[in-house]
Scaffold this active site. Structure first.
Site, PDB file in Angstrom:
ATOM      1  N   TRP A 321      40.588   5.232 -19.598  1.00 21.20           N
ATOM      2  CA  TRP A 321      41.115   6.475 -20.163  1.00 21.20           C
ATOM      3  C   TRP A 321      42.027   6.988 -19.050  1.00 21.20           C
ATOM      4  O   TRP A 321      43.234   7.383 -19.282  1.00 21.20           O
ATOM      5  CB  TRP A 321      40.287   7.309 -20.711  1.00 21.20           C
ATOM      6  CG  TRP A 321      40.682   8.514 -21.252  1.00 21.20           C
ATOM      7  CD1 TRP A 321      41.093   8.793 -22.325  1.00 21.20           C
ATOM      8  CD2 TRP A 321      41.093   9.838 -20.510  1.00 21.20           C
ATOM      9  NE1 TRP A 321      41.658  10.261 -22.494  1.00 21.20           N
ATOM     10  CE2 TRP A 321      41.626  10.689 -21.354  1.00 21.20           C
ATOM     11  CE3 TRP A 321      40.646  10.394 -19.113  1.00 21.20           C
ATOM     12  CZ2 TRP A 321      41.587  11.966 -21.044  1.00 21.20           C
ATOM     13  CZ3 TRP A 321      41.086  11.632 -18.894  1.00 21.20           C
ATOM     14  CH2 TRP A 321      41.702  12.185 -19.772  1.00 21.20           C
ATOM     15  N   HIS A 322      41.646   6.931 -17.818  1.00 22.96           N
ATOM     16  CA  HIS A 322      42.379   7.831 -16.827  1.00 22.96           C
ATOM     17  C   HIS A 322      43.635   7.043 -16.291  1.00 22.96           C
ATOM     18  O   HIS A 322      44.555   7.606 -15.800  1.00 22.96           O
ATOM     19  CB  HIS A 322      41.502   7.959 -15.529  1.00 22.96           C
ATOM     20  CG  HIS A 322      40.404   9.039 -15.618  1.00 22.96           C
ATOM     21  ND1 HIS A 322      39.126   8.767 -16.461  1.00 22.96           N
ATOM     22  CD2 HIS A 322      40.642  10.428 -15.442  1.00 22.96           C
ATOM     23  CE1 HIS A 322      38.563  10.100 -16.197  1.00 22.96           C
ATOM     24  NE2 HIS A 322      39.537  10.887 -15.720  1.00 22.96           N
ATOM     25  N   GLY A 323      43.476   5.549 -16.411  1.00 25.84           N
ATOM     26  CA  GLY A 323      44.751   4.890 -16.004  1.00 25.84           C
ATOM     27  C   GLY A 323      44.620   3.209 -16.191  1.00 25.84           C
ATOM     28  O   GLY A 323      43.462   2.867 -16.422  1.00 25.84           O
ATOM     29  N   PHE A 515      47.482  11.430 -16.475  1.00 24.02           N
ATOM     30  CA  PHE A 515      46.305  10.822 -17.366  1.00 24.02           C
ATOM     31  C   PHE A 515      46.736  10.883 -18.682  1.00 24.02           C
ATOM     32  O   PHE A 515      46.081  10.498 -19.795  1.00 24.02           O
ATOM     33  CB  PHE A 515      44.985  11.159 -16.820  1.00 24.02           C
ATOM     34  CG  PHE A 515      44.708  11.052 -15.514  1.00 24.02           C
ATOM     35  CD1 PHE A 515      45.067   9.811 -14.668  1.00 24.02           C
ATOM     36  CD2 PHE A 515      44.065  11.906 -14.545  1.00 24.02           C
ATOM     37  CE1 PHE A 515      44.919   9.317 -13.470  1.00 24.02           C
ATOM     38  CE2 PHE A 515      44.067  11.722 -13.320  1.00 24.02           C
ATOM     39  CZ  PHE A 515      44.307  10.672 -12.803  1.00 24.02           C
TER      40      PHE A 515
END
Length: 515
Positions: A321-323, A515
């Site tokens: 989800w962050h990257g 993000f």
């Protein structure tokens, strides 16, 4: 538009607030509409071309929620699956298309060209917010019939770009209260104070740590032990104060409108285990992952092995989800392993009667938790896996220990002794070395010794550590720093605001914007 910009502070915020409260005297709906339009302007300031994408996402999810609210149970589930899948496909295209193409090319020796898709700012946050709304609608927890209110719920600018991930049921009842449409001197004082504290964290601390972190992560040299730890600690505290600053500023801005956002950041580096860390770091995302991923996977209800598997899957997806990158996969896997080990340790400690709540154990588990978090941050920040591995090796002593040669004279007779112990001295870098650790020590003192913003602003509750009896001295400091609308606090807040504005220059983006 950035919270830490002159345009936002002196133009957008006062004008949007003035218009909101002026219209509220005549019509609450008109005031809500003005706030929604201001939020779209706030989003479009970054790139107007993605405003239609945001509106299309909002329109589709409102329609899907409306259909679910009127469908039979069997049909309702189909609408949920369809809507959630559409949201995930949209997110996958913009965020993971090039990552997936690169993976296929590597596995199949193909040569598919990258799409070079530009990531719309805030897409992860407004997508997760709407998925939560869809699931809550399916479960009968919420029902929204007013498009204007739903538009405001999703676009509300204090949370739109970098969170928190909101729940409909905790936000929209506040906009239904008449008090939210009346200006309040207390809300103004509290909101501006929290905003000023957040601005100071960003401009005076996080931005000054950035250069020292970038020096390590963006430089190709092999880092020795102290250099590696200096840069990693600089990034750890940069991210800490950057995210804490955004969370404070979002809460402060929202309070000006009489709306209370949920707490999203609560001194996570004071955690004494990894479970507690995730209850304090990005709290709204942790809640989303728990409620909409970990629990549906089975949580801890299907035995210990399945529990650890669910934890690992949840954190792997949290990392992605962050990257879109293998670094984030490794970061998520590390935290999945940390949480699994933490749960295993709790079970073992209970069986053998180990005093986990003892003060002496907290003095060990706290630094251990912080060190584990720092090791994982390397993969979170490094530009690629090779550089991350290099830095981790340096943190573990793989490249030895070295100090700037300019420090040798200041160390005097201690320098030859250090050389006998294996410490080497290299040319140059003395000023950078000292500045890095000076900033790290300052940030550590602020993080570990002082109460956080919420503890300062809460007149009824002393510091968390004081309530637990871990450190009465910290509790005394917390009580001494408790906020009250006094002249003294007005002077202090005025001074830190002035210092922040004088240091603002060219505003730097918040780290979580990517993000």
């Amino acid at each position: 538009m950035l919270f830490n910009s002159f345009t936002f502070i002196f133009l957008f915020l006062p004008l949007s607030a003035a218009l909101y409260f002026a219209l509220a005297r005549r019509s609450h709906s008109a005031a809500a509409a003005s706030l929604a339009l201001a939020s779209l302007l706030f989003y479009g300031w970054w790139s107007v071309r993605y405003v239609p994408l945001l509106l299309a996402s909002i329109g589709f999810n409102y329609w899907a929620g409306w259909r679910m609210g009127r469908a039979a149970p069997a049909i309702k589930r189909r609408w949920l699956v369809l809507a959630v899948a559409a949201n995930l496909l949209l997110l996958a295209y913009f965020k993971y298309a090039d990552f997936l193409i690169a993976g296929v090319n590597a596995l199949a020796s193909a040569r598919w060209p990258a799409l070079h898709v530009i990531l719309p700012i805030g897409i992860s946050f407004f997508t997760f917010t709407q998925i939560a709304f869809l699931v809550d609608t399916y479960q009968g927890k919420v029902k929204e019939c007013r498009f204007l209110h739903y538009l405001l719920f999703v676009t509300y600018f204090p949370h739109l770009i970098a969170g928190p991930v909101l729940h409909h049921k905790e936000m929209m009842p506040q906009f239904a209260r008449a008090a939210s449409y009346r200006p309040s001197a207390r809300n103004l004082a509290v909101g501006l104070t929290i905003f000023a504290i957040g601005l100071a964290k960003k401009v005076l601390i996080a931005d000054n740590l950035a250069g020292h972190a970038n020096f390590l992560f963006d430089k190709g040299a092999t880092p020795e032990l102290l250099l590696a730890w200096g840069g990693v600690l600089a990034y750890a505290f940069q991210l800490y104060f950057d995210f804490s600053a955004y969370s404070d500023m979002a809460i402060g801005v929202s309070r000006l409108f009489g709306i209370r956002l949920p707490l999203n950041f609560n001194s996570p580096y004071k955690a004494t285990n990894m479970i507690e860390f995730w209850r304090r770091w990005h709290m709204s995302l942790s809640r989303f992952l728990r409620d909409y991923l970990y629990v549906p996977l089975g949580g801890s209800r299907k035995g210990t092995p399945r529990r650890y598997l669910n934890l690992m899957l949840t954190m792997l997806l949290g990392g992605l989800w962050h990257g879109a990158g293998w670094n984030f996969v490794v970061w998520g896997a590390l935290h999945g392993a940390y949480l699994s080990l933490n749960h295993a340790w709790i079970g073992l400690a209970q069986r053998i009667g180990f005093p986990r709540q003892a003060r002496a154990w907290a003095c060990v588990s706290g630094p251990l938790t912080f060190a584990a978090v720092c090791y994982a941050w390397v993969f979170f920040r490094a530009p690629d896996f090779a550089r991350a591995s290099q830095i981790v090796l340096g943190m573990s002593g793989g490249f030895g220990v070295a100090l700037p040669k300019s420090l040798a004279q200041q160390l005097g007779a201690l320098a030859p002794l250090l050389e006998q112990w294996g410490v080497s001295f290299y040319l140059g870098g003395g000023t950078r070395f000292l500045q890095t650790y000076a900033w790290v020590l300052l940030a550590a003192a602020l993080s570990f010794l002082l109460p956080n913003t919420q503890q300062i602003m809460d007149r009824c509750a002393p510091a968390l550590e004081y309530r637990r009896g871990l450190d009465a001295a910290r509790g005394a400091v917390a009580r001494a720093l408790t906020w009250r609308p006094t002249r003294g606090w007005a002077v202090w807040i005025g001074l830190i605001t002035l210092g922040s504005l004088l240091s603002l220059g060219r505003p730097a983006e918040f780290l979580y914007f990517q993000f």
